[in-house]
Design a protein around this motif. Structure first.
Motif, short mmCIF file in Angstrom:
data_model
loop_
_atom_site.label_atom_id
_atom_site.label_comp_id
_atom_site.label_asym_id
_atom_site.label_seq_id
_atom_site.Cartn_x
_atom_site.Cartn_y
_atom_site.Cartn_z
N ASN A 1 38.14 49.12 38.36
CA ASN A 1 38.88 47.98 38.87
C ASN A 1 40.12 47.79 38.02
O ASN A 1 40.33 48.49 37.03
N ARG B 1 38.43 40.90 41.51
CA ARG B 1 38.57 40.37 40.17
C ARG B 1 37.31 40.63 39.33
O ARG B 1 37.04 39.93 38.37
N VAL B 2 36.55 41.62 39.69
CA VAL B 2 35.39 42.02 38.91
C VAL B 2 35.86 42.90 37.75
O VAL B 2 36.69 43.78 37.95
N ASP C 1 29.26 50.07 41.29
CA ASP C 1 30.11 49.01 40.75
C ASP C 1 31.57 49.33 41.07
O ASP C 1 32.25 50.02 40.34
N HIS C 2 32.03 48.84 42.21
CA HIS C 2 33.39 49.10 42.70
C HIS C 2 33.71 50.59 42.72
O HIS C 2 34.63 51.06 42.03
N GLY D 1 37.38 40.03 46.36
CA GLY D 1 36.40 40.80 45.59
C GLY D 1 36.98 41.75 44.58
O GLY D 1 36.31 42.67 44.13
N ASN E 1 30.17 48.39 47.56
CA ASN E 1 29.51 49.04 46.43
C ASN E 1 28.62 50.19 46.86
O ASN E 1 27.49 50.36 46.37
N LYS F 1 40.59 37.46 43.87
CA LYS F 1 39.23 36.98 43.62
C LYS F 1 38.47 36.81 44.93
O LYS F 1 37.32 37.22 45.06
#
Length: 444
Positions: A100, A131-132, A81-82, A129, A435, A126
């Protein structure tokens, strides 16, 4: 009204909300200088910065970036996750900061121009990628059988605040959150940390135009060096909110006391110790909004007490006329960087090579993770490069090590961030859009 000139107009900002460009489109791009003495074009002032955003698409389950000839790449781990930053522990385990941007503070300036400009950047991020919501954790990866694929994946530490850099000193693990440097106890081989983090020192936070904070330890473990990026492009919101930012801080490991080590570095990220000279080096993201070909991001040694120009000048004495009032006395003492990496490549990761795991051509030099541009035509970055060193200094041109992060139609499968060497000397790359953590090793 800001004391700083700005190239933005309301009409162009409204166009930009739909990601429509009204900047430079009619001319062929100048190839920005790369190397120790870059030739730079004049500023190209536009109403808004060029927007050429690589939409984030990710990888398929089997796809991967392309290594340089003589290398192979495997996925140490996918479906993270990032993943932003990496730290290899003494037993070979790999810590991955999954992180993030933190949410914006409540309240703050609500002027129309700032809200519109914030919406523009929100749309950019966004699409790219970014803006998670932040996972706010560190995950441990363990490749017990040495095949380049982690069999163990364990949440090591959670409930952090947009963590990024990590440094192990003795039996203490230091973590650079977006707002503070914290630490937890660590013993070799453990897979999770039950203890709550303890604050070492606060770090400048707030609006977080640049939120990532990195940390490395001195060779003797007595000092920590922490990066803090600027809170704006060129100080356009006033220099009062830039207090302690655009800088590298030196922190005493035992007491948490800190002092400003170097300043005028718009957004420093990766740091590493050059093995031959023992000097501290960093990679820095330079300013925007004066064209696709200015200003080159750079790799530089860091001088104690050095001032590197931001916001009044770039590349030494090249004055940024947008910044008012001018400060010629600051420009006069600005240190020119050692090596230009190219405009808007977004250099983030930095690690020095080791001949243990690299062939002769890659045995001496720096690996750099280039996250990639959002405001340049054509795209730049989106790869990992190697800058050869000799005698403790960069020589020659950068060499592509890992590419293929951009598709032929300009979409981003991935974006490299942190880079480091594993215990065998192979290169690890954190890919925050893909990821994944990639492992690059000689194809023997």
């Amino acid at each position: 009204m800001s004391r700083f000139a700005t190239p933005f107009s309301l009409a162009c900002l409204l166009l930009a909300l739909g990601l429509a460009g009204c900047g430079e489109t009619a001319k062929l791009p100048f190839e920005a200088g790369v190397g120790p003495s870059p030739q730079l074009p004049p500023p190209d002032k536009t109403l808004i910065p060029t927007m050429n955003i690589a939409e984030a698409t990710g990888w398929t389950d089997v796809a991967a970036p392309i290594p340089a000839a003589g290398f192979k790449v495997t996925a140490l781990a996918r479906q993270l996750d990032h993943p932003r930053w990496l730290l290899v522990l003494p037993n070979g385990d790999v810590l991955v900061a999954e992180s993030n941007k933190p949410p914006p503070p409540e309240g703050g300036d609500q002027s129309l121009m700032k809200r519109i400009r914030g919406s523009v950047m929100g749309a950019v991020m966004k699409r790219a990628g970014a803006r998670v919501p932040s996972a706010n954790r560190i995950t441990l990866l363990r490749d017990a059988d040495g095949d380049g694929v982690a069999e163990t994946r364990q949440v090591f530490l959670s409930n952090l605040t947009s963590p990024f850099g990590m440094a192990l000193v003795g039996n203490e693990l230091f973590i650079a959150n977006a707002d503070a440097l914290v630490k937890v106890p660590y013993r070799n081989g453990q897979t999770t940390v039950p203890a709550a983090p303890v604050k070492v020192t606060d770090l400048p936070a707030g609006l977080n135009h640049h939120w990532t904070k990195n940390v490395v330890a001195s060779r003797d473990g007595r000092k920590l060096y922490v990066t803090v990026g600027s809170n704006s492009n060129i100080g356009e919101n006033g220099m009062d909110i830039e207090e302690g930012r655009a800088a590298i801080w030196e922190v005493d490991t035992r007491t948490g006391a800190k002092r400003l080590y170097a300043s005028g570095l718009r957004n420093p990220n990766g740091m590493a110790w050059e093995p031959e000279t023992g000097a501290l080096w960093t990679v820095v993201n330079e300013r925007d909004e004066i064209g696709s070909d200015l200003v080159p991001d750079y790799l530089t040694s860091v001088k104690d007490g050095g001032f590197y120009g931001w916001p009044w000048s770039y590349y030494g004495a090249k004055v940024d006329e947008r910044v008012q009032p001018q400060r010629p006395e600051m420009v006069a003492k600005a240190v020119a960087p050692d090596y230009a990496l190219g405009a808007h490549v977004a250099a983030l990761g930095l690690t020095f090579s080791d001949k243990r795991g690299m062939p002769p051509g890659f045995a001496s030099g720096a690996f750099i993770g280039e996250h990639g541009s959002w405001n340049r035509r054509p795209h730049s970055g989106y790869k990992v490069v190697f800058v050869p060193f000799a005698g403790g200094r960069p020589v020659g041109q950068p060499v592509d090590v890992l590419t293929g992060f951009l598709s032929k139609d300009g979409k981003a499968h991935g974006r490299p961030v942190g880079v480091t060497l594993d215990r065998s000397g192979a290169l690890l790359v954190a890919d925050d859009v893909g990821n994944a953590v990639w492992r690059v090793s000689p194809a023997r």
